[in-house]
Design a protein around this motif. Structure first.
Motif: not given
Length: 517
Positions: A85, A88, A255-256, A259
Motif C-alpha cells: 500500500e 501505491r 488484485k486488479r 483495485d
C-alpha cells in the motif's frame, strides 16, 4: 574484525544493482518550494507506513518466538500488505525519470527506498522461515523467490529456498541455490551441511536411475528408454512452470479487481511481466548510477573541506579577532583551556574547582551499557569480536552439569564432554548486539536405574544461535545391547534430554549477558 562507522555503510550492504529498489522520483531541475513541500509530506507518509509495517513485524517475531508459526505468518503478511500500500500511495518503486541531480532531497529519497527494500525483504525472509517451520515448502519457495527477485544474492533467501526445494525433492535446483550461496559466503556452515545432504541425495537418485536403466536393458526395453523418460520429465517441468504462471496471472487479476481495474488476458499479463522485468533492470541501473554520483559528490565535498582549511602563523594572530595574549606573552586561541589566577580564585570561592574522585566515594561515574567495547559504549559503530575461547569453556561447563535424579539412588548424568568444536562471536551494530555461535558436540552419559547400569552417548549436530525455541537436536546412542528394552531407561531418557536442553539454555542466558571489554 575492523570496526566500520555506520555512515560508511549507507550504500555498501549490497553490491548487486538488481538488489536495489527502483530509482527515486527526481528531475534534472532543482525542486521548487511547492515540490519540496510535497516531498516532505511524502517522506512523512512513508514514515507512517514504515512504523505500521514494523509493528506487524515485531508482533510476528513474538509469535514466532512463542512457537505460534501460523500467527507469525499472518502478521508478516499484514506487514507486506502495508508496504505494498505504501508503494501505491507514495510511488516508491515506480519512478520513471531518467536522471537525478544528487542533492539533499535526492539523498533522502534514496535512503527511504533503501529502508523500504530492507524492511520488505526482511518480512519476506521471516515469512519464508515460518513456512519452513510449518513445512509449507511450496509457499517457502515462492516467497523466497520473490525476495531474490529484489536482491538476487541475498544469502538467507538462497538458503531458505534451497532447503524448501530439497524437502520437495527438487535436489538439482536446491544444489544450484546452495552452490551460489557458498560462492558468496564460502564459510557458511549451514549451507555446507545442507549441500552435502542434497548431493548425497543426488548421487543416490542417479545410482537408482542407473540401476533402473540396467534393469530395463536386461528386460529388453531398449537403449533409448531414458531419453523418453527425460522428455516426459521436461513436459512435466514445462507444465508446472505454466501452471505457476497461470496462478500468478490469477492473483494479478484478483488484485486488479480489488483495485477497481479491468482484468487482463494471460498473453497481456505475460507482456506486462516482460516489460516490468526490463524496466526493473533499467531502473536498477539508474539507481546504481545515482548512488555512484552521490558518493562521488560526497567525496568531492569532503576533499574541498580539507582544502579550505587555512593555516594561520603566529605572526598573523595580532590582526585576527578571537585570539588573545596569555600573561607570558604567548598568543593563542580565545578558547584556550589554561586558567588564569583570577579564574582560579573565583572557582575556589564558589567551591566549583576540579576535584579528585575518591574510589570510596558514593558518587560513581556511569557510562551507557551496551555489549560494545569501552570505546563503543553506545553501540553505534559496527563491531565484531571472537568469543570462541570463552564459549568453548562455558558451554563445556554447562553441558557437564546436565543431570536427572530419580527416587532412591537412581540417576542419569553426563560423564564427559567428548567433543565440542565450533566458532562464536559477538557483533554490535546500531545499538543492538547479536550473540552468534555455531557448534557441534558429543556427550557421554551414564545411568543407574533400579540397580542396573547403562552407558551411551548423545550427538549434538547443531548447537546454533539460529535456534530460538530452546529445542536442540539430540541423537542418543545406547551401548548396552539389551538396554533399549528397559522400560526404566526409556522413561528416563526424555527427561535427561530436557536436562541437556536446559543446560544449553543456561549457557545461552549467560552468553547474552556478556559485554565486550
Amino acid at each position: 574484525m575492523t570496526a566500520v562507522p555506520m555512515e560508511a555503510e549507507s550504500f555498501s550492504e549490497s553490491g548487486d544493482p538488481n538488489s536495489l529498489p527502483s530509482s527515486p522520483n527526481c528531475s534534472q531541475k532543482k525542486e521548487e518550494p511547492e515540490d519540496a513541500n510535497k516531498q516532505v509530506l511524502k517522506d512523512a507518509e512513508f514514515i507512517g507506513f514504515k512504523a505500521k509495517a514494523l509493528e506487524f513485524k515485531e508482533k510476528g517475531n513474538e509469535y514466532f518466538k512463542n512457537g505460534d508459526k501460523s500467527g507469525a505468518v499472518e502478521e508478516y503478511l499484514k506487514g507486506l500488505e502495508i508496504l505494498e500500500e505504501c508503494s501505491r500511495e507514495t510511488g516508491i518503486g515506480n519512478c520513471s525519470d531518467d536522471t537525478c541531480d544528487i542533492d539533499e532531497t535526492v539523498s533522502n529519497e534514496i535512503m527511504c527506498k533503501i529502508e523500504y527494500k530492507e524492511l520488505f525483504i526482511s518480512l519476506q525472509l521471516n515469512l519464508a522461515m515460518s513456512y519452513i517451520k510449518l513445512e509449507q515448502w511450496d509457499d517457502a519457495v515462492n516467497i523466497s523467490s520473490k525476495a531474490l527477485e529484489i536482491e538476487c544474492e541475498n544469502v538467507k533467501a538462497l538458503y531458505r529456498r534451497g532447503v524448501a526445494l530439497a524437502r520437495l525433492k527438487r535436489y538439482d535446483a536446491s544444489a544450484k541455490d546452495l552452490t551460489k550461496l557458498l560462492s558468496i559466503e564460502p564459510n557458511n556452515r549451514e549451507a555446507k551441511r545442507e549441500l552435502a545432504l542434497v548431493q548425497k541425495e543426488i548421487i543416490a537418485k542417479r545410482s537408482a536411475e542407473k540401476k533402473a536403466l540396467g534393469g530395463a536393458l536386461r528386460k529388453g526395453k531398449g537403449l533409448y528408454s531414458d531419453v523418453e523418460e527425460e522428455r516426459r520429465r521436461k513436459k512435466e517441468r514445462e507444465a508446472a512452470e505454466h501452471a505457476n504462471k497461470k496462478r500468478r496471472h490469477a492473483e494479478a487479476n484478483e488484485k486488479r479487481s480489488r483495485d477497481g481495474m479491468v482484468p487482463i488476458t494471460f498473453d497481456e499479463w505475460l507482456k506486462e511481466e516482460d516489460e516490468k522485468k526490463k524496466n526493473q533492470e533499467e531502473e536498477a541501473k539508474k539507481q546504481k548510477e545515482a548512488e555512484a554520483k552521490y558518493r562521488e559528490e560526497q567525496r568531492r565535498l569532503r576533499k574541498k573541506q580539507k582544502e579550505d582549511v587555512e593555516i594561520i602563523d603566529d605572526e598573523d594572530l595580532s590582526d585576527c579577532r578571537g585570539y588573545k595574549v596569555l600573561p607570558d606573552g604567548r598568543k593563542t586561541s580565545y578558547f584556550t583551556r589554561e586558567t588564569d589566577a583570577q579564574t582560579v580564585d573565583l572557582l575556589k570561592k564558589a567551591n566549583q574547582g576540579p576535584k579528585k574522585i575518591d574510589g570510596n566515594d558514593q558518587q560513581t561515574l556511569h557510562r551507557s551499557v551496551s555489549s560494545g567495547s569501552a570505546w563503543n559504549a553506545a553501540g553505534t559503530t559496527f563491531e565484531e569480536r571472537s568469543q570462541t575461547k570463552w564459549v568453548d569453556d562455558r558451554l563445556r561447563h554447562h553441558l557437564g552439569t546436565a543431570r536427572c535424579d530419580f527416587p532412591t539412588t537412581n540417576h542419569i548424568c553426563v560423564t564427559n564432554v567428548k567433543k565440542l568444536s565450533g566458532e562464536a562471536s559477538i557483533a554490535v551494530s546500531r545499538g543492538k548486539s547479536r550473540y552468534i555461535f555455531d557448534y557441534v558436540g558429543k556427550l557421554e552419559w551414564e545411568a543407574v536405574l533400579d540397580g542396573d547400569s547403562y552407558k551411551g552417548s548423545i550427538n549434538l549436530p547443531e548447537l546454533s544461535s539460529t535456534i530460538t525455541d530452546g529445542r536442540y537436536e539430540q541423537q542418543i546412542k545406547i551401548k548396552n545391547s539389551s538396554a533399549p528394552s528397559s522400560p526404566a531407561l526409556q522413561a528416563a531418557l526424555p527427561k535427561f534430554q530436557d536436562a541437556v536442553n536446559a543446560a544449553i539454555c543456561n549457557f545461552v542466558s549467560e552468553y547474552q549477558q556478556r559485554i565486550l571489554r
